[in-house]
Each structure stands twice: as C-alpha cells, then as structure tokens.
Design a protein around this motif. Structure first.
Motif, PDB file in Angstrom:
ATOM      1  N   UNK A  11     -13.144  10.158   4.987  1.00 53.31           N
ATOM      2  CA  UNK A  11     -13.523   8.860   4.407  1.00 53.31           C
ATOM      3  C   UNK A  11     -13.329   8.780   2.887  1.00 53.31           C
ATOM      4  N   UNK A  12     -13.438   9.910   2.188  1.00 55.86           N
ATOM      5  CA  UNK A  12     -13.255   9.884   0.737  1.00 55.86           C
ATOM      6  C   UNK A  12     -11.812   9.555   0.364  1.00 55.86           C
ATOM      7  N   UNK A  13     -10.868   9.953   1.194  1.00 58.87           N
ATOM      8  CA  UNK A  13      -9.464   9.600   0.943  1.00 58.87           C
ATOM      9  C   UNK A  13      -9.272   8.091   1.058  1.00 58.87           C
ATOM     10  N   UNK A  14      -9.973   7.475   2.025  1.00 62.64           N
ATOM     11  CA  UNK A  14      -9.890   6.020   2.161  1.00 62.64           C
ATOM     12  C   UNK A  14     -10.522   5.325   0.956  1.00 62.64           C
ATOM     13  N   UNK A  15     -11.638   5.859   0.472  1.00 65.72           N
ATOM     14  CA  UNK A  15     -12.275   5.294  -0.728  1.00 65.72           C
ATOM     15  C   UNK A  15     -11.320   5.425  -1.919  1.00 65.72           C
ATOM     16  N   UNK A  16     -10.685   6.596  -2.044  1.00 64.02           N
ATOM     17  CA  UNK A  16      -9.732   6.801  -3.140  1.00 64.02           C
ATOM     18  C   UNK A  16      -8.561   5.823  -3.032  1.00 64.02           C
ATOM     19  N   UNK A  17      -8.076   5.564  -1.816  1.00 65.41           N
ATOM     20  CA  UNK A  17      -6.988   4.605  -1.618  1.00 65.41           C
ATOM     21  C   UNK A  17      -7.410   3.199  -2.035  1.00 65.41           C
ATOM     22  N   UNK A  18      -8.625   2.799  -1.676  1.00 65.93           N
ATOM     23  CA  UNK A  18      -9.114   1.468  -2.036  1.00 65.93           C
ATOM     24  C   UNK A  18      -9.248   1.353  -3.561  1.00 65.93           C
ATOM     25  N   UNK A  19      -9.803   2.381  -4.199  1.00 63.75           N
ATOM     26  CA  UNK A  19      -9.950   2.353  -5.652  1.00 63.75           C
ATOM     27  C   UNK A  19      -8.593   2.364  -6.356  1.00 63.75           C
ATOM     28  N   UNK A  20      -7.640   3.135  -5.826  1.00 63.23           N
ATOM     29  CA  UNK A  20      -6.290   3.143  -6.391  1.00 63.23           C
ATOM     30  C   UNK A  20      -5.644   1.769  -6.247  1.00 63.23           C
ATOM     31  N   UNK A  21      -5.844   1.130  -5.099  1.00 62.18           N
ATOM     32  CA  UNK A  21      -5.321  -0.221  -4.889  1.00 62.18           C
ATOM     33  C   UNK A  21      -5.932  -1.192  -5.896  1.00 62.18           C
ATOM     34  N   UNK A  22      -7.243  -1.103  -6.114  1.00 61.11           N
ATOM     35  CA  UNK A  22      -7.908  -1.984  -7.081  1.00 61.11           C
ATOM     36  C   UNK A  22      -7.363  -1.744  -8.486  1.00 61.11           C
ATOM     37  N   UNK A  23      -7.159  -0.480  -8.842  1.00 56.86           N
ATOM     38  CA  UNK A  23      -6.610  -0.146 -10.160  1.00 56.86           C
ATOM     39  C   UNK A  23      -5.216  -0.746 -10.342  1.00 56.86           C
ATOM     40  N   UNK A  24      -4.361  -0.574  -9.355  1.00 60.46           N
ATOM     41  CA  UNK A  24      -2.994  -1.096  -9.442  1.00 60.46           C
ATOM     42  C   UNK A  24      -3.003  -2.621  -9.474  1.00 60.46           C
ATOM     43  N   UNK A  25      -3.873  -3.236  -8.687  1.00 59.48           N
ATOM     44  CA  UNK A  25      -3.956  -4.692  -8.656  1.00 59.48           C
ATOM     45  C   UNK A  25      -4.376  -5.251 -10.012  1.00 59.48           C
ATOM     46  N   UNK A  26      -5.372  -4.649 -10.633  1.00 63.34           N
ATOM     47  CA  UNK A  26      -5.828  -5.110 -11.952  1.00 63.34           C
ATOM     48  C   UNK A  26      -4.735  -4.891 -12.996  1.00 63.34           C
ATOM     49  N   UNK A  27      -4.080  -3.739 -12.958  1.00 57.95           N
ATOM     50  CA  UNK A  27      -2.995  -3.480 -13.913  1.00 57.95           C
ATOM     51  C   UNK A  27      -1.850  -4.471 -13.712  1.00 57.95           C
ATOM     52  N   UNK A  28      -1.555  -4.808 -12.463  1.00 60.09           N
ATOM     53  CA  UNK A  28      -0.492  -5.767 -12.181  1.00 60.09           C
ATOM     54  C   UNK A  28      -0.850  -7.151 -12.704  1.00 60.09           C
ATOM     55  N   UNK A  29      -2.105  -7.546 -12.555  1.00 57.52           N
ATOM     56  CA  UNK A  29      -2.535  -8.862 -13.049  1.00 57.52           C
ATOM     57  C   UNK A  29      -2.422  -8.919 -14.569  1.00 57.52           C
ATOM     58  N   UNK A  30      -2.828  -7.848 -15.243  1.00 54.34           N
ATOM     59  CA  UNK A  30      -2.736  -7.814 -16.706  1.00 54.34           C
ATOM     60  C   UNK A  30      -1.272  -7.886 -17.134  1.00 54.34           C
ATOM     61  N   UNK A  31      -0.425  -7.095 -16.497  1.00 46.30           N
ATOM     62  CA  UNK A  31       0.996  -7.107 -16.846  1.00 46.30           C
ATOM     63  C   UNK A  31       1.629  -8.454 -16.523  1.00 46.30           C
ATOM     64  N   UNK A  32       1.231  -9.053 -15.414  1.00 42.22           N
ATOM     65  CA  UNK A  32       1.785 -10.352 -15.042  1.00 42.22           C
ATOM     66  C   UNK A  32       1.412 -11.418 -16.058  1.00 42.22           C
ATOM     67  N   UNK A  33       0.190 -11.360 -16.596  1.00 43.98           N
ATOM     68  CA  UNK A  33      -0.206 -12.321 -17.627  1.00 43.98           C
ATOM     69  C   UNK A  33       0.667 -12.193 -18.863  1.00 43.98           C
ATOM     70  N   UNK A  34       0.959 -10.966 -19.273  1.00 44.02           N
ATOM     71  CA  UNK A  34       1.795 -10.754 -20.458  1.00 44.02           C
ATOM     72  C   UNK A  34       3.204 -11.265 -20.206  1.00 44.02           C
ATOM     73  N   UNK A  35       3.782 -10.921 -19.049  1.00 45.36           N
ATOM     74  CA  UNK A  35       5.128 -11.385 -18.738  1.00 45.36           C
ATOM     75  C   UNK A  35       5.178 -12.897 -18.581  1.00 45.36           C
ATOM     76  N   UNK A  36       4.150 -13.475 -17.971  1.00 42.41           N
ATOM     77  CA  UNK A  36       4.113 -14.931 -17.793  1.00 42.41           C
ATOM     78  C   UNK A  36       4.044 -15.623 -19.146  1.00 42.41           C
ATOM     79  N   UNK A  37       3.232 -15.104 -20.055  1.00 41.54           N
ATOM     80  CA  UNK A  37       3.135 -15.712 -21.388  1.00 41.54           C
ATOM     81  C   UNK A  37       4.487 -15.671 -22.091  1.00 41.54           C
ATOM     82  N   UNK A  38       5.191 -14.560 -21.977  1.00 41.39           N
ATOM     83  CA  UNK A  38       6.520 -14.462 -22.578  1.00 41.39           C
ATOM     84  C   UNK A  38       7.508 -15.424 -21.947  1.00 41.39           C
TER      85      UNK A  38
END
Length: 195
Positions: A11-38
């Motif tokens: 189960x800890x591997x599944x928790x790590x996968x969910x947290x990794x997904x959340x991390x990537x999703x937040x990073x993608x949103x931040x990067x998308x905002x910068x690219x969209x502004x440009x």
C-alpha cells in the motif's frame, strides 16, 4: 516504467504513486501557467507601434484595460480571458498529442536534442556572431561558417535517426494512442508491477 516501480508492491507504493502524481500535476499546472502567459503575450502583441501622444501619455498610467479617466474598457477583460482559454487549451492539446505520439522518453529527448539542442549550442551563436560582429577575422568567419554547416548536417542526421527510432518503437511496442491491456504489458515486460 514509473520511478516507483523500484518500491515493493504494498500500500505504501500506491501512496507514493498518488503523491508523485500530485507533485507532477502541480508542477505541470505551474509550468502551463508560465507557458500560457508567454503565448498570450505573443498572440496579443500589437502589430504596429503607435507613437505616444499627449493624450495617450495621460492615460498610460491608468493600468491595463482602462480607458480615459481610468474607466474600464468592457471588451479588454473578455478578450484576455478568451486568449488565456485558447492558449492554455492549445498547450494542453499539444502536450497530449506530443506525449502520445512520442511516448518514449529517450526518443523524445533525442528529438529535442536533434532539433533544438544543436541549434542553440552551435548554430545560433555562430550565425549571431556572423551577423552582428563585422570585425571578426576571415579565419573566425570561416570557422563559424564551417560549424554552422557541420551542425546542420549532424542535426539532420540525428533527426532522421531519431525519427527512425520512434517508428521502430511504434512497431515493437505499438502505434501512438494504443491502449495496451495488462496482459500485453506483462507479456512484453513493459510496466512491471503496475497491473
């Protein structure tokens, strides 16, 4: 395969996968905002430079989207929101298409290196120095021209080789946008521990 495949299946591997997904999703949103502004800035730039007059200078400090005497212009906000929506939608669609057309990370990096890496490292600096500095010697000029020609040749060879590698991966693993069943993934050792 995901980075978390190195973890034991519990189960800890599944928790790590969910947290990794959340991390990537937040990073993608931040990067998308910068690219969209440009992209919004690129699409919204004026084609003609309008010279500043006394009347435009008086309202220049009122802020974006304001007219004379600081009153809001009704269409400016709606235009900006529409540009933002179109820009972010375009970037999400482009990222989706790119990730599915070239879903192999090493080939994607090779493609980026063949198209942009060589150009930014070798071609652009030499072209810029040839265009900007008229005081370089004949030898330096010849060296820069040779570097540009050789870089274009190497870039072309790398680009063709990368495209051939991508096509070969499509034949080995499957075409773009193919959804593979867990049985197929397990049989071909594609994503161990995921299914």
């Amino acid at each position: 395969a995901p980075v978390t495949d190195a973890l034991p299946e519990d189960p800890w591997a599944q928790v790590a996968n969910v947290l990794l997904f959340a991390h990537v999703l937040i990073a993608y949103i931040i990067e998308l905002n910068i690219l969209t502004k440009g992209l919004v800035h690129f699409w919204d730039r004026p084609v003609l430079k309008i010279p500043q007059t006394a009347s435009t200078n008086a309202t220049a400090g009122a802020g974006p989207g304001t007219g004379p005497a600081g009153k809001r212009e009704g269409g400016k906000g709606a235009k900006n929101r529409l540009l933002w929506l179109l820009s972010s939608s375009f970037l999400v669609l482009a990222a989706f298409l790119l990730s599915n057309l070239c879903s192999f990370f090493s080939e994607l990096l090779a493609f980026a290196g063949a198209t942009g890496g060589i150009a930014t490292t070798y071609i652009f600096p030499c072209v810029f120095i040839l265009k900007v500095d008229q005081n370089i010697s004949r030898t330096e000029r010849a060296v820069c021209k040779t570097i540009v020609v050789l870089s274009c040749v190497f870039s072309s060879v790398c680009l063709v080789n990368t495209c051939l590698d991508i096509v070969q991966k499509w034949q080995d693993v499957g075409p773009p946008f193919m959804c593979m069943s867990c049985n197929y993934k397990k049989a071909n050792h594609l994503t161990p521990g995921v299914c």
